[in-house]
Design a protein around this motif. Structure first.
Motif, mmCIF file in Angstrom:
data_model
loop_
_atom_site.group_PDB
_atom_site.id
_atom_site.type_symbol
_atom_site.label_atom_id
_atom_site.label_comp_id
_atom_site.label_asym_id
_atom_site.label_seq_id
_atom_site.Cartn_x
_atom_site.Cartn_y
_atom_site.Cartn_z
ATOM 1 N N ARG A 144 -7.149 -4.855 -2.876
ATOM 2 C CA ARG A 144 -5.834 -5.363 -3.261
ATOM 3 C C ARG A 144 -5.928 -6.273 -4.484
ATOM 4 N N ILE A 145 -4.866 -6.290 -5.255
ATOM 5 C CA ILE A 145 -4.815 -7.143 -6.446
ATOM 6 C C ILE A 145 -4.741 -8.600 -6.013
ATOM 7 N N ASP B 268 -12.333 -6.201 -1.406
ATOM 8 C CA ASP B 268 -10.917 -6.018 -1.096
ATOM 9 C C ASP B 268 -10.251 -5.300 -2.269
ATOM 10 N N ASP C 6 0.443 -8.320 4.939
ATOM 11 C CA ASP C 6 1.541 -7.617 5.591
ATOM 12 C C ASP C 6 2.750 -8.519 5.812
ATOM 13 N N VAL D 142 -4.012 -12.992 -2.064
ATOM 14 C CA VAL D 142 -3.563 -11.596 -2.081
ATOM 15 C C VAL D 142 -2.365 -11.458 -1.157
#
Length: 284
Positions: free
Chosen positions: A172-173, A170, A262, A259
């Motif tokens: 994302r941070i 993934d 949305d 994380v």
């Protein structure tokens, strides 16, 4: 069948009926009957709620933790599963996933009408899946909390499915939080939640069901994850979803990976070595 009770059953007394369900021998064609049980005027007991907050890590407040109504209604789940019309042995059922939705915060001193009913069973590659639907209505008759619990009865041979390739990393941070599950957490949580399933209590009793050690309750690992993640959300959650993947053997140290998604926050509980994913979910 529909049953209306004057008060919430005693969870410990209801759970003793689980042993009697071991005699059930479901056939090949299993039908989950339409079963329903209702209770009016349900309110959280302050001492039980305080103990639940402490064992799961929720902060004090004027509203119920989003997972607590599930625990409050658990005696009704057990009552349906131990009833004569339910066809499956209760012990050995596998908790797969949950979806919880609340339209608003539920005040700690509110009273609710609670209804639990079964959903239609469906055969999958792993066995028979079915749902328990839990619904809370407030004093004005508005439905304010719903919970969908999906359960698996293994009536298919293990294995044989197509293995998915490892997921791509993934990008994302992520942030990480430590989650510690002591050896006695199954007994502590079980007394509060009224879930005295032997697989959660001691290594000796868990081995009777094929586990090397006692395993944490799925709803405790979810609640502990929600407590850690919800603090980052910055507001009262409206929806919580989870899929349970692998049991958490006790005692355990795990990492909660969080994380930004949305709509809210996505989380997964990883084993100490990072190889196992015990659960994955989202809070929004």
């Amino acid at each position: 069948m529909s049953e209306t009770l004057k008060e919430m059953p005693n969870p410990n007394r209801e759970y003793f009926g689980a042993l009697g369900t071991l005699r059930r021998k479901p056939g090949k064609e299993i039908t989950i009957p339409a079963l329903e049980v209702c209770v009016t005027g349900v309110r959280a007991k302050p001492e039980n709620l305080a103990a639940y907050r402490e064992v799961c890590g929720f902060a004090d407040g004027d509203s119920l933790p989003i997972t607590y109504p599930h625990v409050l209604a658990a005696p009704l789940h057990i009552r349906l599963m131990t009833g004569r019309q339910f066809p499956l042995p209760m012990l050995g059922l596998v908790h797969l996933r949950n979806k919880i939705t609340q339209t608003r915060e539920l005040a700690v001193d509110e009273t609710f009408d609670v209804r639990v009913h079964t959903g239609v069973g469906r055969q999958t590659s792993k066995g028979l899946e079915f749902d328990f639907m839990t619904r809370y209505s407030d004093a004005q008759g508005q439905e304010v909390w719903t919970g969908e619990t999906t359960i698996l009865f293994r009536n298919r041979p293990a294995g044989g499915g197509v293995k998915k390739p490892p997921a791509a990393p993934d990008p994302r941070i992520a942030e990480y939080a430590e989650l510690n599950a002591p050896a006695d957490i199954g007994r502590r949580y079980g007394r509060i939640a009224g879930d005295l399933n032997p697989i959660h209590l001691y290594a000796m009793t868990a081995k009777l069901f094929g586990f090397p050690r006692a395993i944490a309750h799925g709803m405790w690992t979810l609640a502990r994850s929600a407590a850690l993640t919800g603090a980052q959300l910055g507001r009262a959650p409206r929806e919580l979803t989870v899929q349970f993947k692998q049991p958490l053997l006790l005692p355990a140290r795990a990492s909660l990976k969080v994380v930004a998604g949305d709509k809210g926050l996505e989380f997964s509980l990883l084993g100490a070595s990072g190889g196992k994913v015990h659960l994955a979910g989202a809070i929004a």
